[in-house]
Design an enzyme around this catalytic site. Structure first.
Site, PDB file in Angstrom:
ATOM      1  N   GLY A   1      26.968  36.768   8.095  1.00 21.58           N
ATOM      2  CA  GLY A   1      27.627  37.018   6.815  1.00 21.58           C
ATOM      3  C   GLY A   1      27.776  35.774   5.965  1.00 21.58           C
TER       4      GLY A   1
ATOM      5  N   ILE B   1      30.484  38.105  14.187  1.00 23.30           N
ATOM      6  CA  ILE B   1      29.516  38.051  13.081  1.00 23.30           C
ATOM      7  C   ILE B   1      28.226  37.340  13.503  1.00 23.30           C
ATOM      8  CG2 ILE B   1      31.308  38.258  11.334  1.00 23.30           C
ATOM      9  CD1 ILE B   1      31.025  35.240  10.789  1.00 23.30           C
ATOM     10  N   GLY B   2      28.044  37.277  14.827  1.00 25.48           N
ATOM     11  CA  GLY B   2      26.840  36.632  15.355  1.00 25.48           C
ATOM     12  C   GLY B   2      27.178  35.286  15.971  1.00 25.48           C
TER      13      GLY B   2
ATOM     14  N   ARG C   1      38.838  21.572  22.015  1.00 22.83           N
ATOM     15  CA  ARG C   1      38.140  22.035  23.210  1.00 22.83           C
ATOM     16  C   ARG C   1      37.046  23.014  22.811  1.00 22.83           C
ATOM     17  NH1 ARG C   1      39.546  23.564  28.659  1.00 22.83           N
ATOM     18  NH2 ARG C   1      37.571  23.191  29.724  1.00 22.83           N
ATOM     19  N   ILE C   2      35.853  22.841  23.364  1.00 26.43           N
ATOM     20  CA  ILE C   2      34.751  23.748  23.065  1.00 26.43           C
ATOM     21  C   ILE C   2      34.693  24.793  24.183  1.00 26.43           C
ATOM     22  CG2 ILE C   2      32.283  23.954  22.586  1.00 26.43           C
ATOM     23  CD1 ILE C   2      33.856  22.280  20.506  1.00 26.43           C
TER      24      ILE C   2
ATOM     25  N   PRO D   1      30.044  25.807  25.034  1.00 23.73           N
ATOM     26  CA  PRO D   1      29.194  24.775  24.443  1.00 23.73           C
ATOM     27  C   PRO D   1      27.835  25.290  23.981  1.00 23.73           C
ATOM     28  CG  PRO D   1      30.129  24.031  26.523  1.00 23.73           C
ATOM     29  CD  PRO D   1      30.447  25.490  26.407  1.00 23.73           C
TER      30      PRO D   1
ATOM     31  N   GLY E   1      37.868  25.233  15.622  1.00 24.67           N
ATOM     32  CA  GLY E   1      36.798  26.157  15.228  1.00 24.67           C
ATOM     33  C   GLY E   1      35.554  25.374  14.874  1.00 24.67           C
TER      34      GLY E   1
ATOM     35  N   GLY F   1      32.585  27.078  13.197  1.00 26.06           N
ATOM     36  CA  GLY F   1      31.629  27.832  12.383  1.00 26.06           C
ATOM     37  C   GLY F   1      31.167  27.103  11.138  1.00 26.06           C
ATOM     38  N   GLU F   2      32.035  26.305  10.564  1.00 24.37           N
ATOM     39  CA  GLU F   2      31.728  25.775   9.240  1.00 24.37           C
ATOM     40  C   GLU F   2      31.528  24.267   9.168  1.00 24.37           C
ATOM     41  OE1 GLU F   2      33.963  28.743   6.317  1.00 24.37           O
ATOM     42  OE2 GLU F   2      34.864  28.582   8.271  1.00 24.37           O
TER      43      GLU F   2
HETATM   44 MO1  MOS Z   1      33.500  31.874   6.248  1.00 21.68          MO
HETATM   45  S1  MOS Z   1      32.991  31.415   4.316  1.00 21.68           S
HETATM   46  O1  MOS Z   1      35.191  31.888   6.111  1.00 21.68           O
HETATM   47  O2  MOS Z   1      32.799  33.352   6.537  1.00 21.68           O
END
Ligand code: MOS
Length: 757
Positions: free
Chosen positions: A249, A476-477, A641-642, A645, A715, A717-718
C-alpha cells in the site's frame, strides 16, 4: 557493541523467520480483496472527469444504459444519499477526501468520479462507462509547479486535527542566522510521487438488510468501518470490513477513498454485491500521492561546524478539497543540536486529486532537504559530512526538552562509515576512480517517529496443543502474520507451525493501523497481555480440575513456560503440557484478551521516541555517455529490537530501492492543459527495478527500546526511505560536481558536469 543479532536461540523473537503466509501467496491461494466472488455479483466502473476545473453541464447516459448487460448508470440524481464523515477522537473517522462522491456538479481535479456504470461483467461496465457522454463548462486548471503558500491562518485544520503553521521554534533563528559566520540558504524541491503497489485498490460491497460488508485492501480496517458507517448513517457495528491480504500500500490504502462509498451505494441501490476495482490510471488520480514540496533551508554555523541557526520553511501542494498535512518538519526540530530554530509551513491549493501519506510521509521529503543542506554546509566548511553530524549531536530532544528513549545515531554513523570504508573518501569532486569509472560517495542521516497505536488482541490455548492469536490489524506485505505468530509462540511455547493467526477483519479485537511503522510496536503489549490472561485462565483450570497433578495447589504456586504448567517450587523440568490439562478438563480452549494504549500524539511524553539510521552510497558516473548508477549502499538502522531480522531486512532493502527511485526516477507530471497526471501508468511512471539496484548492505543496531513495549521493538517500515535521496544526491555531486536540488536527478541535469574522465 550489540550488532546484528542472529544468535541461535530457542525463542522465536529475533530469529530470522520466513513468512508463515508465504506458501499461500506463492501458491496463489491467498485471497486478496478483489479475489472474493459472490453469486449475482455486479461490476462497477467509474466515469472519470476529463477536465480538472469546471462543472458537469450534462451527462448523457442514454446510450450507455441501453448497452447489453448494463444494470444502471449512477450519478448525482440516482446514487442515493451518501453523508459526509467527520474526524473523531484518537484514530477515528480519518478520511482525506471528505466530499461524498457525486456531491455536486463541480469538477476539482482530473479523474474525479462523475458517474458509475454497473453491469453483469467488468467488460460491459467498462464499455458503458466509456459510452457516457459528458458536456463540461471548463476553466483552466491550476497545476502550477511553483509553490507559494496560500493565505492560511496560523492554525489550520488538517486531516488529523489542528496544526500550527509555526511548527517549532526556539531562540531567535533570524538574528542568529544574520550574525552567523557561515551561512547556507537553499531551496529543495521534491515532486509529486504516486504510490504504485502491485495490488490495485478496490472494494466489493454486500448488503444484508442494514448490514454492510466490505472487502477492501485496507491498511486500517477499523477506521474504514467507522468512516463508511458515518457515510451510510449506520451504527458502526453494522459495518464489517475484511482485508485478509494486501498487495502492499505504501500509505495509499490507509484511509478510505471515494470508490468505497460508491461501491457500497451502488450495491444498496441494486440489492446485489458490487465490485469496483480501480485501473492503474485511476490510482494516479483518485487514490492519493505524495505531495510536491518546496523547502527552503537556512543554516547558520561557526567556522568549526557548530550549528547556530536552522530554519526550515516549506510549502506543499494539496487539492481543492482536502486538508492533508505533509509534515516535512517531522524530524527537523530534534535531529541536531541548534539553539536557534524555526520550522514553518504553508500550503498551496491545486486542481489535483488529494495527496496522502506515502511511506515516510513528511519526514522523507523533509530529510531530503535538511540532510542535503547539512551535506552542502559540510562541503562549504570543508568538514567531513559525518563529522559535521557528530559535532551537532544533541544530548536531548531540544524541541521538547526531554530525553530520547534510545538514540544511537552516532553509532549508526560510526558503523556505517566503517562498513562502507568512508575513511578512504577523497573530498574533491571527481577525484575518485574505480574500474575506469568516476565514483561519487555520499551519506545522510535518517529518523522516523516511533510510537504505539491502541491495540487489542486475543490468544487461545487449545486442547490439540495449538494456539490462535487474533488481532484486527492488517498484513500489508510487511510480515504482520509472521510477527503475530512469533509473539504468540514466544509466550505460549507453541511452535510456529501450530500457531494460527487471524487478522484483517473488524469482527476481531480492534487492532492498530498498518501505518506509521507502528503496527509491530503496538501489538506486542496487547498480544503479551492476552497470552498472560489465557495462561492465568489455564492455571485456574489446572488447580480446579480433579485428577490433574495440580489439584490441591493454588494458581499462584504454578508457573507456565514453553507450553507446560509446573509447580514453581519443583522447577520446569517435569510439568504438564497445556493440551493435557485442557483435555482432562473437557475444555476445547482457554482464552485471554489483552489491550494496550496509544502513545502516538501524547500531549506530555516523558521520552522522545524515534528510530534513527544512516545511508552511505556510492554512485558511478560515466560522463562520455552520461550514465549514472547507484553502485553500492550501506544502511545502518537503530530501530530497537528487531523481532524478525529477515522481514526487517526486507523492509529496509525495499525502502532503499524506493529511495533510488525517489532520487533518480519517480515523479508524477500534471498536464498544464487538462490537469491530468500524464504518466499515469507503469510504463511512463518509472520506479526502480532490479536492474537499478546494486548490492544493498543492511545492518541493525539491536538496542531494545523498552519505552515502546516489553520487547523494545520500534518500527522499520519507513525509516529506510528517510535520508537515502540526500545521500544519493550528495554522491552525485561528489562524482559530477552538479548539485541537484530538485528531484529526481535527471540526465539533462548532469550534462553540465565539469568532470570528464
Ligand atoms: Mo505508511 S505512509 O504510514 O503506510
Amino acid at each position: 557493541m550489540p550488532t546484528t543479532q542472529e544468535t541461535p536461540t530457542a525463542s522465536p523473537i529475533g530469529r530470522k523467520t520466513p513468512r508463515i503466509d508465504g506458501p499461500l501467496k506463492v501458491s496463489g491461494t491467498a485471497q486478496y480483496a478483489s479475489d472474493f466472488h459472490f453469486p449475482g455479483m455486479l461490476y462497477a466502473v467509474p466515469v472519470e472527469a476529463t477536465i480538472a476545473n469546471g462543472r458537469v453541464e450534462k451527462l448523457d447516459t442514454a446510450a450507455a444504459e441501453k448497452m447489453p448487460g448494463v444494470r444502471a448508470i449512477f450519478h448525482r440524481a440516482n446514487i442515493g444519499k451518501i453523508f459526509r464523515s467527520a474526524l473523531g477522537n484518537g484514530m477515528e473517522g480519518i478520511c482525506i477526501e471528505r466530499r461524498p462522491p457525486f456531491d455536486d456538479d463541480v469538477v476539482r481535479y482530473y479523474g474525479q468520479y462523475i458517474a458509475l456504470a454497473v453491469a453483469d461483467t467488468f467488460e460491459a461496465a467498462k464499455g458503458a462507462a466509456d459510452a457516457v457522454r459528458v458536456t463540461y463548462d471548463k476553466n483552466k486548471p491550476n497545476v502550477e509547479n511553483d509553490l507559494k503558500a496560500d493565505d492560511d491562518p496560523a492554525v489550520i485544520e488538517t486531516t488529523y486535527g489542528p496544526e500550527h503553521r509555526l511548527e517549532s521554534e526556539r531562540g531567535d533563528a533570524d538574528a542568529a542566522f544574520a550574525s552567523a559566520p557561515v551561512k547556507l540558504d537553499q531551496t529543495y524541491v521534491t515532486p509529486a510521487e504516486t504510490h504504485n503497489p502491485i495490488e490495485l485498490q478496490g472494494a466489493t460491497a454486500i448488503w444484508d438488510g442494514s448490514m454492510l460488508t466490505l472487502y477492501e485492501e485496507s491498511q486500517a480496517i477499523f477506521n474504514m468501518r467507522g468512516v463508511l458507517a458515518q457515510m451510510f448513517g449506520l451504527p458502526k457495528e453494522n459495518v464489517r470490513v475484511i482485508t485478509k491480504f494486501v498487495g502492499s500500500g505504501f500509505g495509499s490504502k490507509l484511509w478510505p477513498w471515494t470508490h468505497c462509498p460508491l461501491a457500497a451505494a451502488a450495491a444498496r441501490q441494486l440489492g446485489k454485491p458490487v465490485k469496483l476495482v480501480l485501473s492503474r490510471k485511476m490510482m494516479f488520480q483518485t487514490a492519493g500521492h505524495r505531495a510536491r514540496t518546496q523547502q527552503r533551508v537556512r543554516l547558520g554555523a561557526t567556522p568549526e561546524g557548530k550549528l547556530v541557526s536552522l530554519q526550515h520553511d516549506y510549502v506543499y501542494h494539496r487539492s481543492m478539497l482536502d486538508d492533508y498535512h505533509e509534515n516535512c518538519g517531522e524530524a527537523t526540530a530534534f535531529q541536531y543540536s541548534v539553539p536557534n530554530l524555526r520550522v514553518k509551513f504553508g500550503r498551496a491549493k491545486r486542481n489535483i486529486g488529494s495527496p496522502s501519506d506515502m511511506r515516510g510521509p513528511g519526514a522523507v521529503p523533509g530529510l531530503y532537504a535538511t540532510e542535503s543542506a547539512m551535506n552542502e554546509l559540510a562541503d562549504q566548511l570543508k568538514i567531513d559530512p559525518v563529522r559535521l553530524r557528530v559535532l551537532n549531536e544533541p544530548k536531548i530532544d531540544e524541541s521538547l526538552g526531554i530525553p530520547f528513549s534510545s538514540r544511537h545515531y552516532l553509532e549508526c554513523l560510526e558503523l556505517g562509515a566503517e562498513k562502507f570504508g568512508w575513511s578512504k573518501r577523497k573530498p574533491e569532486v571527481g577525484s575518485m576512480k574505480g574500474d575506469g569509472l568516476t565514483l561519487g560517495w555520499g551519506m545522510a542521516g535518517a529518523a522516523w517517529v516511533a510510537a504505539r497505536f491502541a491495540a487489542e488482541a486475543s490468544v487461545e490455548l487449545r486442547n490439540d496443543g495449538t494456539t490462535r492469536v487474533a488481532c484486527g490489524t492488517q498484513d500489508i506485505g510487511t510480515g504482520t502474520y509472521t510477527i503475530l505468530a512469533q509473539l504468540a509462540s514466544e509466550k505460549t511455547g507453541v511452535p510456529l507451525d501450530k500457531v494460527e493467526v487471524a487478522l484483517g477483519d473488524t469482527s476481531l479485537p480492534e487492532g492498530p493501523v498498518s501505518g506509521g511503522s507502528m503496527a509491530t510496536a503496538s501489538v506486542v503489549p496487547a498480544v503479551f497481555a492476552a497470552a498472560d490472561n489465557a495462561i492465568t485462565s489455564l492455571l485456574t483450570v489446572a488447580t480446579t480440575t480433579p485428577g490433574t497433578p495440580f489439584e490441591k495447589r493454588q494458581p499462584t504456586d504454578l508457573a507456565f513456560e514453553a507450553g507446560r504448567v509446573f509447580v514453581k517450587a519443583d522447577g520446569p523440568a517435569g510439568g504438564t503440557p497445556f493440551a493435557d490439562l485442557l483435555k482432562r478438563a473437557n475444555l476445547r480452549l482457554v482464552t485471554g484478551s489483552g489491550k494496550s494504549e496509544m502513545t502516538f500524539g501524547e500531549k506530555k511524553p516523558k521520552f522522545s521516541t524515534h528510530s534513527f539510521g544512516c545511508h552511505f552510497v556510492e554512485v558511478t558516473w560515466q560522463p562520455e555517455i552520461a550514465r549514472l548508477r547507484v553502485n553500492r549502499v550501506v544502511t545502518v538502522i537503530d530501530a530497537g529490537r528487531i523481532i524478525n531480522p529477515l522481514a526487517g531486512r526486507n523492509q529496509i532493502e525495499g525502502a532503499v530501492v524506493m529511495g533510488i527511485g525517489m532520487a533518480l526516477l519517480e515523479h508524477t507530471t500534471y498536464d498544464p492543459q487538462n490537469g491530468a497526471p500524464i504518466n499515469s501508468n507503469l510504463a511512463d511512471y518509472i520506479v526502480a527495478v532490479n536492474a537499478d539496484v546494486p548490492k544493498l548492505e543492511v545492518h541493525f543496531l539491536d538496542y531494545p527500546d523498552k519505552v515502546l513495549n516489553q520487547l523494545g521493538a520500534r518500527g522499520i517500515g519507513e525509516i529506510g526511505l528517510a535520508g537515502i535521496a540526500a545521500a544519493i544526491t550528495a554522491a552525485v555531486h561528489h562524482a559530477t560536481g552538479v548539485r541537484v536540488r530538485e528531484l529526481p536527478v535527471k540526465i539533462e541535469d548532469l550534462l553540465t558536469s565539469s568532470v570528464l574522465s
